[in-house]
Design an enzyme around this catalytic site. Structure first.
Site, PDB file in Angstrom:
ATOM      1  N   GLU A  49       0.885  -1.165   0.000  1.00 39.96           N
ATOM      2  CA  GLU A  49       0.000   0.000   0.000  1.00 39.96           C
ATOM      3  C   GLU A  49       0.925   1.218   0.000  1.00 39.96           C
ATOM      4  O   GLU A  49       1.602   1.490   0.989  1.00 39.96           O
ATOM      5  CB  GLU A  49      -0.888   0.000   1.245  1.00 39.96           C
ATOM      6  CG  GLU A  49      -1.794   1.211   1.341  1.00 39.96           C
ATOM      7  CD  GLU A  49      -2.501   1.322   2.696  1.00 39.96           C
ATOM      8  OE1 GLU A  49      -3.340   2.228   2.836  1.00 39.96           O
ATOM      9  OE2 GLU A  49      -2.201   0.530   3.611  1.00 39.96           O
ATOM     10  N   ASP A  60      -4.130   9.207   9.702  1.00 35.69           N
ATOM     11  CA  ASP A  60      -2.853   8.600  10.055  1.00 35.69           C
ATOM     12  C   ASP A  60      -2.339   9.068  11.411  1.00 35.69           C
ATOM     13  O   ASP A  60      -2.542  10.205  11.809  1.00 35.69           O
ATOM     14  CB  ASP A  60      -1.812   8.930   8.975  1.00 35.69           C
ATOM     15  CG  ASP A  60      -2.147   8.240   7.664  1.00 35.69           C
ATOM     16  OD1 ASP A  60      -2.284   7.021   7.675  1.00 35.69           O
ATOM     17  OD2 ASP A  60      -2.310   8.938   6.645  1.00 35.69           O
TER      18      ASP A  60
END
Length: 266
Positions: A49, A60
């Site tokens: 990814e 994140d």
């Protein structure tokens, strides 16, 4: 069945669970990130990814945010990134690349062009966590046109009816966030969430998803230990390793990262 789902299906015939590793494009430099991707594919990870960095990566945790900000000290270009990933895809046909970013840089690049170029470079899936499915009509049409899978995310706090809808729309795989919040914290660190009536156990959550999803299931956010990956066997198809791998890489470069992958998956 989409190309992405077919790849997962074929690989799963010989593996109890597939590995997906997360790499930030351009961190710490473009060449070092490409070298790291090549090494991961050489070592046999099933998926990479690749995150094209954005200045405000809302999903994140701190490790990946810091890596994105470091990467953005250089001038990065979506077209160059796609072409470089295409070369890797050709060089390592046993692995697949999924490209993840946020809506802003890809909207500027052009969503139809993004789907077209990704497809041409043999990138089979695209992840834009801040693009809700309801606002993605043109993007979904472009993905369908170029036979590439938009990958949708669900979390333990996704309302049941929405979870059912997203799971039923998934083609390549459904990205199931194992915990609420941002990436990077262990599942076990979430004591504060245990009293939250929305949060079900991982097993119940995955069982509910399976009732609605025809596509394979990937699970990420907070995977750091072999026991967590073993817990997913039989319940998911892909275990996604993000912040833990980046932390290992930051500690000791490629060797430390590979040591972690071997400890978790082999």
């Amino acid at each position: 069945m989409s190309q992405l789902a077919a790849f997962i299906d074929k690989k799963r015939q010989t593996k109890p669970i597939l590995s997906m590793t997360h790499v930030v494009y351009g961190y710490p430099t473009v060449q070092e990130s490409l070298d790291w991707m090549a090494r991961l594919m050489k070592e046999g990870v099933d998926f990479i990814e690749v995150q094209f960095p954005f200045s405000d990566p809302v999903a994140d945790g701190p490790s990946i945010v810091a890596a994105c900000h470091k990467a953005l000290e250089q001038t990065l270009d979506v077209e160059t990134c796609l072409a470089q990933l295409g070369k890797l895809a050709k060089d390592f046909p046993e692995s697949r690349i999924v490209l993840m970013s946020y809506l802003n840089p890809m909207y500027r690049f052009g969503l139809e062009k993004f789907a077209k170029r990704a497809s041409e470079e043999n990138i089979l899936g695209l992840i834009l966590p801040d693009l809700p499915i309801e606002q993605a009509v043109d993007y979904r049409a472009a993905c369908e046109k170029y036979q590439i899978d938009p990958v949708w995310l669900v979390t333990p706090v996704t309302p049941k009816d929405r979870l059912a809808m997203l799971a039923s729309q998934a083609n390549g795989f459904l990205y199931c966030v194992a915990r609420s919040g941002v990436t990077g914290h262990s599942v076990h660190e979430d004591k504060a969430h245990e009293n939250n009536h929305h949060t079900t156990s991982l097993d119940n959550y995955l069982a509910e998803i399976k009732q609605h999803a025809n596509a394979p299931i990937g699970v990420g956010f907070g995977l750091r230990e072999r026991a967590q990956i073993e817990q997913l066997i039989g319940k998911a198809d892909i275990a996604i390793l993000g912040s833990a791998l980046l932390d290992a890489y930051n500690r000791g470069g490629q060797e430390e990262g590979i040591k972690l992958i071997n400890a978790l998956f082999h």
